[in-house]
Design an enzyme around this catalytic site. Structure first.
Site, PDB file in Angstrom:
ATOM      1  N   LYS A  92       1.807  -4.887   3.433  1.00 17.17           N
ATOM      2  CA  LYS A  92       2.978  -4.055   3.684  1.00 17.17           C
ATOM      3  C   LYS A  92       2.604  -2.597   3.427  1.00 17.17           C
ATOM      4  O   LYS A  92       2.550  -2.138   2.295  1.00 17.17           O
ATOM      5  CB  LYS A  92       4.137  -4.430   2.752  1.00 17.17           C
ATOM      6  CG  LYS A  92       5.440  -3.802   3.211  1.00 17.17           C
ATOM      7  CD  LYS A  92       6.434  -3.585   2.097  1.00 17.17           C
ATOM      8  CE  LYS A  92       6.340  -2.249   1.438  1.00 17.17           C
ATOM      9  NZ  LYS A  92       6.452  -1.071   2.320  1.00 17.17           N
ATOM     10  N   PRO A  93       2.311  -1.857   4.505  1.00 13.09           N
ATOM     11  CA  PRO A  93       2.048  -0.432   4.301  1.00 13.09           C
ATOM     12  C   PRO A  93       3.345   0.284   3.947  1.00 13.09           C
ATOM     13  O   PRO A  93       4.429  -0.267   4.120  1.00 13.09           O
ATOM     14  CB  PRO A  93       1.524   0.030   5.668  1.00 13.09           C
ATOM     15  CG  PRO A  93       2.008  -0.984   6.654  1.00 13.09           C
ATOM     16  CD  PRO A  93       2.255  -2.268   5.915  1.00 13.09           C
ATOM     17  N   THR A 144       7.492   1.625  -9.536  1.00 11.97           N
ATOM     18  CA  THR A 144       7.451   0.506  -8.577  1.00 11.97           C
ATOM     19  C   THR A 144       6.687  -0.667  -9.198  1.00 11.97           C
ATOM     20  O   THR A 144       7.100  -1.827  -9.075  1.00 11.97           O
ATOM     21  CB  THR A 144       6.769   0.940  -7.260  1.00 11.97           C
ATOM     22  OG1 THR A 144       7.376   2.141  -6.791  1.00 11.97           O
ATOM     23  CG2 THR A 144       6.869  -0.126  -6.198  1.00 11.97           C
ATOM     24  N   GLU A 178       3.501  12.882 -13.553  1.00 11.53           N
ATOM     25  CA  GLU A 178       2.698  13.018 -12.348  1.00 11.53           C
ATOM     26  C   GLU A 178       3.445  13.913 -11.347  1.00 11.53           C
ATOM     27  O   GLU A 178       4.571  13.608 -10.963  1.00 11.53           O
ATOM     28  CB  GLU A 178       2.487  11.626 -11.753  1.00 11.53           C
ATOM     29  CG  GLU A 178       1.474  11.587 -10.654  1.00 11.53           C
ATOM     30  CD  GLU A 178       1.239  10.172 -10.139  1.00 11.53           C
ATOM     31  OE1 GLU A 178       2.197   9.389 -10.060  1.00 11.53           O
ATOM     32  OE2 GLU A 178       0.089   9.870  -9.795  1.00 11.53           O
ATOM     33  N   ALA A 209       0.834  -1.218   0.000  1.00 15.12           N
ATOM     34  CA  ALA A 209       0.000   0.000   0.000  1.00 15.12           C
ATOM     35  C   ALA A 209       0.867   1.267   0.000  1.00 15.12           C
ATOM     36  O   ALA A 209       2.006   1.253   0.473  1.00 15.12           O
ATOM     37  CB  ALA A 209      -0.911  -0.016   1.227  1.00 15.12           C
ATOM     38  N   GLU A 224      -2.339  -0.799  -9.271  1.00 14.67           N
ATOM     39  CA  GLU A 224      -3.004   0.515  -9.332  1.00 14.67           C
ATOM     40  C   GLU A 224      -1.903   1.548  -9.237  1.00 14.67           C
ATOM     41  O   GLU A 224      -1.348   1.765  -8.160  1.00 14.67           O
ATOM     42  CB  GLU A 224      -3.976   0.666  -8.159  1.00 14.67           C
ATOM     43  CG  GLU A 224      -5.104  -0.340  -8.157  1.00 14.67           C
ATOM     44  CD  GLU A 224      -6.138  -0.061  -9.219  1.00 14.67           C
ATOM     45  OE1 GLU A 224      -6.093   1.024  -9.840  1.00 14.67           O
ATOM     46  OE2 GLU A 224      -6.986  -0.932  -9.452  1.00 14.67           O
ATOM     47  N   TRP A 281       1.442   5.709   0.640  1.00 16.59           N
ATOM     48  CA  TRP A 281       1.351   6.585   1.808  1.00 16.59           C
ATOM     49  C   TRP A 281       0.251   7.636   1.690  1.00 16.59           C
ATOM     50  O   TRP A 281      -0.002   8.360   2.635  1.00 16.59           O
ATOM     51  CB  TRP A 281       2.690   7.290   2.074  1.00 16.59           C
ATOM     52  CG  TRP A 281       3.374   7.906   0.876  1.00 16.59           C
ATOM     53  CD1 TRP A 281       4.491   7.416   0.261  1.00 16.59           C
ATOM     54  CD2 TRP A 281       3.004   9.085   0.157  1.00 16.59           C
ATOM     55  NE1 TRP A 281       4.836   8.223  -0.797  1.00 16.59           N
ATOM     56  CE2 TRP A 281       3.936   9.265  -0.883  1.00 16.59           C
ATOM     57  CE3 TRP A 281       1.971  10.020   0.280  1.00 16.59           C
ATOM     58  CZ2 TRP A 281       3.870  10.319  -1.798  1.00 16.59           C
ATOM     59  CZ3 TRP A 281       1.905  11.071  -0.636  1.00 16.59           C
ATOM     60  CH2 TRP A 281       2.848  11.209  -1.661  1.00 16.59           C
ATOM     61  N   CYS A 314      -4.016   9.909  -6.967  1.00 18.21           N
ATOM     62  CA  CYS A 314      -3.801   9.421  -8.336  1.00 18.21           C
ATOM     63  C   CYS A 314      -4.904   9.867  -9.284  1.00 18.21           C
ATOM     64  O   CYS A 314      -4.709   9.866 -10.498  1.00 18.21           O
ATOM     65  CB  CYS A 314      -3.680   7.907  -8.311  1.00 18.21           C
ATOM     66  SG  CYS A 314      -5.002   7.151  -7.384  1.00 18.21           S
TER      67      CYS A 314
HETATM   68  P1  NAD Z   1       5.635   3.936  -4.043  1.00 14.89           P
HETATM   69  O1  NAD Z   1       5.588   3.166  -5.318  1.00 14.89           O
HETATM   70  O2  NAD Z   1       6.872   4.640  -3.699  1.00 14.89           O
HETATM   71  O3  NAD Z   1       5.309   2.995  -2.815  1.00 14.89           O
HETATM   72  C1  NAD Z   1       4.136   2.191  -2.789  1.00 14.89           C
HETATM   73  C2  NAD Z   1       4.423   0.969  -1.951  1.00 14.89           C
HETATM   74  O4  NAD Z   1       5.350   0.146  -2.670  1.00 14.89           O
HETATM   75  C3  NAD Z   1       5.065   1.274  -0.600  1.00 14.89           C
HETATM   76  O5  NAD Z   1       4.543   0.392   0.370  1.00 14.89           O
HETATM   77  C4  NAD Z   1       6.525   0.997  -0.874  1.00 14.89           C
HETATM   78  O6  NAD Z   1       7.240   0.669   0.284  1.00 14.89           O
HETATM   79  C5  NAD Z   1       6.429  -0.184  -1.822  1.00 14.89           C
HETATM   80  N1  NAD Z   1       7.609  -0.409  -2.647  1.00 14.89           N
HETATM   81  C6  NAD Z   1       8.520   0.493  -3.071  1.00 14.89           C
HETATM   82  N2  NAD Z   1       9.478  -0.112  -3.804  1.00 14.89           N
HETATM   83  C7  NAD Z   1       9.158  -1.425  -3.842  1.00 14.89           C
HETATM   84  C8  NAD Z   1       9.743  -2.564  -4.443  1.00 14.89           C
HETATM   85  N3  NAD Z   1      10.873  -2.492  -5.148  1.00 14.89           N
HETATM   86  N4  NAD Z   1       9.145  -3.760  -4.287  1.00 14.89           N
HETATM   87  C9  NAD Z   1       7.991  -3.852  -3.587  1.00 14.89           C
HETATM   88  N5  NAD Z   1       7.390  -2.816  -2.972  1.00 14.89           N
HETATM   89  C10 NAD Z   1       7.965  -1.616  -3.106  1.00 14.89           C
HETATM   90  O7  NAD Z   1       4.368   4.896  -4.107  1.00 14.89           O
HETATM   91  P2  NAD Z   1       3.961   5.973  -3.024  1.00 14.89           P
HETATM   92  O8  NAD Z   1       4.952   7.078  -3.215  1.00 14.89           O
HETATM   93  O9  NAD Z   1       3.776   5.362  -1.686  1.00 14.89           O
HETATM   94  O10 NAD Z   1       2.521   6.410  -3.518  1.00 14.89           O
HETATM   95  C11 NAD Z   1       2.343   7.352  -4.510  1.00 14.89           C
HETATM   96  C12 NAD Z   1       2.084   6.676  -5.839  1.00 14.89           C
HETATM   97  O11 NAD Z   1       0.946   5.815  -5.714  1.00 14.89           O
HETATM   98  C13 NAD Z   1       1.713   7.677  -6.902  1.00 14.89           C
HETATM   99  O12 NAD Z   1       2.377   7.391  -8.098  1.00 14.89           O
HETATM  100  C14 NAD Z   1       0.216   7.492  -7.058  1.00 14.89           C
HETATM  101  O13 NAD Z   1      -0.292   7.852  -8.299  1.00 14.89           O
HETATM  102  C15 NAD Z   1       0.052   6.047  -6.785  1.00 14.89           C
HETATM  103  N6  NAD Z   1      -1.328   5.767  -6.349  1.00 14.89           N
HETATM  104  C16 NAD Z   1      -2.145   5.116  -7.223  1.00 14.89           C
HETATM  105  C17 NAD Z   1      -3.452   4.851  -6.864  1.00 14.89           C
HETATM  106  C18 NAD Z   1      -4.363   4.146  -7.817  1.00 14.89           C
HETATM  107  O14 NAD Z   1      -5.430   3.723  -7.402  1.00 14.89           O
HETATM  108  N7  NAD Z   1      -3.994   3.999  -9.061  1.00 14.89           N
HETATM  109  C19 NAD Z   1      -3.931   5.219  -5.611  1.00 14.89           C
HETATM  110  C20 NAD Z   1      -3.062   5.878  -4.742  1.00 14.89           C
HETATM  111  C21 NAD Z   1      -1.744   6.131  -5.133  1.00 14.89           C
END
Ligand code: NAD
Length: 481
Positions: free
Chosen positions: A180-181, A236, A385, A154, A254, A156, A288
């Protein structure tokens, strides 16, 4: 679950129904970005913790998959009640780790409860093709079976809300979960697990905390994980998809968004500007589906820039710590402020920053709500974005150009079309490549309807019966008579 260390609370993580430290005993600090103060410490997990959590979920799957839909419904209804009953505490916790105003964080709680209740009902309502003899002397039937252990990762921006979107359909379908938050915002997921401990059998929901780099790859690659569900950045998603390919694992992604807002000359401009005051800047634009790029007809362009700017200048935002009613608090981190500031600064040579465009000189991770007029379609500020409180406005010449510009980004999550002409609304909503298209609205979600992207915004649907389908596999059983 916790011990008190120094000034802040130190959490443990929830594995197999027990509260445990990370295998290596390491911890991470959680910071309140509204004031840069530490809020808590949580376990910094590694591959050993991942293995413990996945094994616990795999063991629990042996019995959870055999529960009846009615039993799973009952559990999900109780989880919804728990969120509702503890909404004030969860809201305070969410605000403290994200920098959201309390009134903004509070909105998530009834939405999470509603979503869990929807999936409680959906657990009893899986559909498939009729049992029949599609060939003589052979009876065919369809089973919809759970996938097994789902790794739910998930983001943040709405920590508990996004976790709920994943837990609901996964449990409804009979899967078990390792959640995993984000390492920045693990507190509400950990507290939710604590509250849910009396409702779910041990191992059905496990919550581990740690950075994506440290535990993500081990979680995705674990042989007992059947499916990975990520809400996060597109990059990611790509990393995860590459690792998942080796095990041919099911993915539910997502990812990012860059929602266009197409405003035709006959639109109700006041309604668009009032809606965007909310739909573009809610959660400091870290959403998003945020309405980030307005594409306005030449007849209304100037007027609309002025109306939107008026709305944005009037917004109430700032430090949410005292608990005032605010429209916007901080961003998630100083790194995110730097990212937003960098993108706005690089946009300046070719566009006009009409409102905002600065990070105020104060403690905490803040950026002014910003409006940028006239950027080029191919510029970074239009293509990428921002994930911050920034809206661009461009002027289009005709309907074909509006559609072309709307589609000319790598994302395809959400969009809106503003017009009083029903024929045009239908034509344009068909022509644009986005998973959700609002007409004369933006941002409204309902549990019954799917949410998910096209193109690099990912695949798989959240919410709705389509989500439950994503968390199941279809099996055909043929019986010779
Ligand atoms: P992020 O990709 O940095 O992190 C998301 C999750 O992935 C976190 O729990 C993080 O620890 C984990 N993660 C990071 N690297 C990883 C790896 N190599 N392997 C497995 N897990 C890993 O995203 P964020 O910065 O937390 O959130 C913002 C992003 O989320 C934005 O791009 C936003 O558009 C997207 N988002 C999309 C939706 C949707 O429904 N499409 C909803 C909310 C947020």
């Amino acid at each position: 679950m916790t011990e008190t260390l120094e000034k802040v609370r130190t959490y443990q993580q929830f594995i197999g129904g027990r509260w445990v430290d990370s295998a290596a005993g390491e911890t991470l600090e959680v910071i309140n970005p509204a004031n840069d103060e530490p809020v808590a410490r949580v376990p910094a997990s590694d591959a050993d913790d991942v293995d413990r959590a996945v094994q616990a979920a795999a063991k629990a799957f042996e019995t959870w998959q055999k529960t009846t839909p009615q039993e799973r419904m009952t559990a999900l209804l109780k989880l919804a009640d728990i969120v509702e009953t503890n909404a004030d505490e969860l809201t305070r916790l969410e605000s403290s780790q994200t920098g959201k105003p309390l009134n903004v964080a509070a909105v998530d709680m009834p939405a999470i409860a509603d979503n869990l209740r929807f999936f409680a009902g959906a657990a009893r309502n899986l559909e498939g093709k009729a049992v029949n003899e599609y060939i003589a002397d052979r009876t065919s039937l369809i089973r919809r079976e759970p996938v097994g252990v789902v790794a739910s990762i998930a983001p943040w921006n709405y920590p508990l809300y996004m976790a709920g979107w994943k837990i609901g359909p996964a449990l409804a379908a009979g899967n078990t979960v390792v959640l995993k938050p984000s390492a920045r915002t693990p507190l509400t997921a950990l507290r939710f697990a604590e509250l849910a401990a009396d409702v779910l059998p041990e191992g059905v929901l496990n919550v581990i905390s740690g950075t994506g780099d440290a535990i993500g790859p081990a979680l995705v690659a674990h042989p007992r994980v059947g499916m990975i569900s990520l809400t996060g950045d597109t990059d990611t998603g790509k990393k995860i998809a590459r690792i998942a390919a080796d095990g041919v694992k099911r993915l539910h992604l997502e990812l990012g968004g860059k929602a266009p807002v197409i405003v035709f000359d006959d639109a109700d401009l006041d309604l668009v500007a009032e809606t965007l005051r909310f739909a573009s800047y809610w959660n400091s634009g870290q959403d998003c589906t945020a309405a980030t790029r307005v594409i306005a007809g030449s007849g209304v362009y100037e007027n609309f820039v002025s109306k939107l700017s008026e709305q944005v200048r009037d917004m109430k935002w700032g430090d949410p710590t005292p608990g005032d009613e605010l429209e916007m608090g901080s961003l998630i981190s100083h790194a995110q402020v730097d990212r937003v500031a960098g993108m706005v600064d690089r946009a300046r040579p070719g566009a006009e920053v009409v409102v905002g465009g600065q990070s105020p000189d104060r403690k905490g991770a803040y950026y002014e709500p910003t409006v940028i007029a006239g950027p080029d379609q191919r510029s970074e500020i239009v293509q990428d974005e921002v994930f911050g409180p920034v809206v661009t406005v461009q002027r289009f010449s005709d309907e074909d150009q509006a559609i072309a510009w709307a589609n000319d980004v790598r994302f395809g999550l959400a969009a809106s079309v503003w017009t009083r002409d029903i024929g045009r609304a239908l034509r344009v909503s068909k022509a644009i490549q986005f998973g959700t298209v609002w007409v004369n609205d933006h941002f409204t979600l309902v549990s019954e309807m799917p949410h998910g992207g096209f193109k690099e915004s990912g695949y798989g649907k959240d919410q709705s019966a389509y989500a439950v389908e994503d968390y199941t596999v279809v099996k055909h059983v043929m019986i010779r008579s």
